[in-house]
Design a protein around this motif. Structure first.
Motif, PDB file in Angstrom:
ATOM      1  N   UNK A 213      53.730  38.623  13.663  1.00 25.70           N
ATOM      2  CA  UNK A 213      52.633  39.468  13.219  1.00 25.70           C
ATOM      3  C   UNK A 213      52.161  39.083  11.837  1.00 25.70           C
ATOM      4  N   UNK A 214      51.189  39.839  11.355  1.00 29.48           N
ATOM      5  CA  UNK A 214      50.608  39.588  10.026  1.00 29.48           C
ATOM      6  C   UNK A 214      51.009  40.688   9.053  1.00 29.48           C
ATOM      7  N   UNK A 215      51.272  40.287   7.807  1.00 30.78           N
ATOM      8  CA  UNK A 215      51.620  41.257   6.772  1.00 30.78           C
ATOM      9  C   UNK A 215      50.438  42.163   6.482  1.00 30.78           C
ATOM     10  N   UNK A 216      50.715  43.461   6.343  1.00 33.78           N
ATOM     11  CA  UNK A 216      49.652  44.422   6.052  1.00 33.78           C
ATOM     12  C   UNK A 216      49.399  44.559   4.554  1.00 33.78           C
ATOM     13  N   UNK A 217      50.360  44.131   3.736  1.00 34.52           N
ATOM     14  CA  UNK A 217      50.197  44.106   2.281  1.00 34.52           C
ATOM     15  C   UNK A 217      51.245  43.159   1.710  1.00 34.52           C
TER      16      UNK A 217
ATOM     17  N   UNK B 246      63.537  42.892  -0.171  1.00 36.40           N
ATOM     18  CA  UNK B 246      62.092  42.935  -0.029  1.00 36.40           C
ATOM     19  C   UNK B 246      61.757  43.769   1.186  1.00 36.40           C
ATOM     20  N   UNK B 247      60.702  44.554   1.072  1.00 40.11           N
ATOM     21  CA  UNK B 247      60.217  45.311   2.227  1.00 40.11           C
ATOM     22  C   UNK B 247      58.732  45.032   2.403  1.00 40.11           C
ATOM     23  N   UNK B 248      58.337  44.945   3.667  1.00 38.49           N
ATOM     24  CA  UNK B 248      56.932  44.761   4.004  1.00 38.49           C
ATOM     25  C   UNK B 248      56.728  45.248   5.429  1.00 38.49           C
ATOM     26  N   UNK B 249      55.485  45.371   5.822  1.00 38.43           N
ATOM     27  CA  UNK B 249      55.139  45.811   7.163  1.00 38.43           C
ATOM     28  C   UNK B 249      54.320  44.726   7.832  1.00 38.43           C
ATOM     29  N   UNK B 250      54.612  44.462   9.113  1.00 40.74           N
ATOM     30  CA  UNK B 250      53.796  43.510   9.855  1.00 40.74           C
ATOM     31  C   UNK B 250      53.066  44.238  10.985  1.00 40.74           C
ATOM     32  N   UNK B 251      51.859  43.796  11.237  1.00 44.67           N
ATOM     33  CA  UNK B 251      51.061  44.312  12.352  1.00 44.67           C
ATOM     34  C   UNK B 251      51.252  43.364  13.524  1.00 44.67           C
ATOM     35  N   UNK B 252      51.748  43.907  14.631  1.00 47.49           N
ATOM     36  CA  UNK B 252      52.017  43.119  15.835  1.00 47.49           C
ATOM     37  C   UNK B 252      51.060  43.600  16.922  1.00 47.49           C
ATOM     38  N   UNK B 253      50.211  42.689  17.401  1.00 45.31           N
ATOM     39  CA  UNK B 253      49.247  43.053  18.437  1.00 45.31           C
ATOM     40  C   UNK B 253      49.953  43.444  19.718  1.00 45.31           C
TER      41      UNK B 253
ATOM     42  N   UNK C 244      58.076  35.413  -2.955  1.00 44.48           N
ATOM     43  CA  UNK C 244      57.416  34.288  -3.615  1.00 44.48           C
ATOM     44  C   UNK C 244      56.313  33.645  -2.780  1.00 44.48           C
ATOM     45  N   UNK C 245      56.466  33.623  -1.461  1.00 43.94           N
ATOM     46  CA  UNK C 245      55.574  32.824  -0.632  1.00 43.94           C
ATOM     47  C   UNK C 245      54.714  33.604   0.351  1.00 43.94           C
ATOM     48  N   UNK C 246      54.970  34.875   0.554  1.00 44.72           N
ATOM     49  CA  UNK C 246      54.176  35.646   1.512  1.00 44.72           C
ATOM     50  C   UNK C 246      53.197  36.556   0.789  1.00 44.72           C
ATOM     51  N   UNK C 247      52.106  36.845   1.459  1.00 45.45           N
ATOM     52  CA  UNK C 247      51.118  37.779   0.926  1.00 45.45           C
ATOM     53  C   UNK C 247      50.382  38.429   2.090  1.00 45.45           C
TER      54      UNK C 247
ATOM     55  N   UNK D 184      50.722  29.009   2.214  1.00 46.60           N
ATOM     56  CA  UNK D 184      49.806  28.873   1.098  1.00 46.60           C
ATOM     57  C   UNK D 184      50.250  29.829   0.025  1.00 46.60           C
ATOM     58  N   UNK D 185      49.870  29.529  -1.219  1.00 49.04           N
ATOM     59  CA  UNK D 185      50.294  30.426  -2.289  1.00 49.04           C
ATOM     60  C   UNK D 185      49.377  31.633  -2.341  1.00 49.04           C
ATOM     61  N   UNK D 186      49.704  32.583  -3.185  1.00 49.61           N
ATOM     62  CA  UNK D 186      48.956  33.841  -3.257  1.00 49.61           C
ATOM     63  C   UNK D 186      47.508  33.623  -3.683  1.00 49.61           C
ATOM     64  N   UNK D 187      47.229  32.598  -4.453  1.00 46.86           N
ATOM     65  CA  UNK D 187      45.868  32.349  -4.893  1.00 46.86           C
ATOM     66  C   UNK D 187      45.036  31.717  -3.795  1.00 46.86           C
ATOM     67  N   UNK D 188      45.680  31.084  -2.803  1.00 40.25           N
ATOM     68  CA  UNK D 188      44.985  30.414  -1.717  1.00 40.25           C
ATOM     69  C   UNK D 188      44.731  31.410  -0.599  1.00 40.25           C
ATOM     70  N   UNK D 189      43.469  31.781  -0.410  1.00 39.17           N
ATOM     71  CA  UNK D 189      43.160  32.761   0.623  1.00 39.17           C
ATOM     72  C   UNK D 189      42.851  32.100   1.955  1.00 39.17           C
TER      73      UNK D 189
END
Length: 141
Positions: free
Chosen positions: A9-13, A27-34, A62-65, A105-110
């Motif tokens: 899935x994709x990170x929501x934040x 680390x905690x994060x949420x992923x959206x899974x279709x 360090x590497x996810x956004x 990609x890094x955080x600056x690379x959208x």
């Protein structure tokens, strides 16, 4: 008994990096899974909380956004606590022991990222969580 889950899935934040009182990174994060189906012609998704620990947590921070595609492998955990109002709150989350970065990609690379391989987990010695620069001419397919 078996408690294993694999999610893509994709990170929501952006991931939130914290440290315990003894200095262990988490680390905690949420992923959206279709979901594999649509309702009334609209896609639906489940939003699944993920927790990582130690080196995996640091690599994720360090590497996810937000918006990055990841594969998460781990176990489902249900914990509970008493909130400020005295009510028992139950939390279901995935405790990940392996996170694969499917877009890099890094955080600056959208952009979508140039590498499609990366990740960090405690089970592979050859995987350092850094991007690999491979040209399309080097791929066998």
């Amino acid at each position: 008994m078996l408690n294993r889950t694999i999610l893509i899935g994709r990170l929501t934040k952006d991931p939130e990096l914290r440290h315990t009182s003894n200095g262990t990174a988490t680390t905690s994060f949420t992923i959206a899974v279709d979901r594999p189906f649509q309702t009334n012609g609209k896609k639906e998704a489940d939003f699944i909380p993920v927790v990582t620990w130690r080196q995996t947590a640091e690599a994720c921070a360090n590497y996810l956004s937000k918006g990055k595609l990841v594969a998460v492998e781990g176990r489902i955990q249900i914990r509970n606590y008493e909130n400020n109002e005295g009510r028992r709150v139950y939390v279901t989350e995935v405790v990940a022991d392996n996170v694969r970065f499917l877009e890099f990609g890094n955080r600056e690379d959208s952009g979508s990222g140039t590498g499609e391989r990366g990740g960090y987990g405690g089970r592979r010695d050859d995987d350092d969580g850094l991007p690999i620069d491979i040209s399309d001419d080097d791929l066998p397919f």
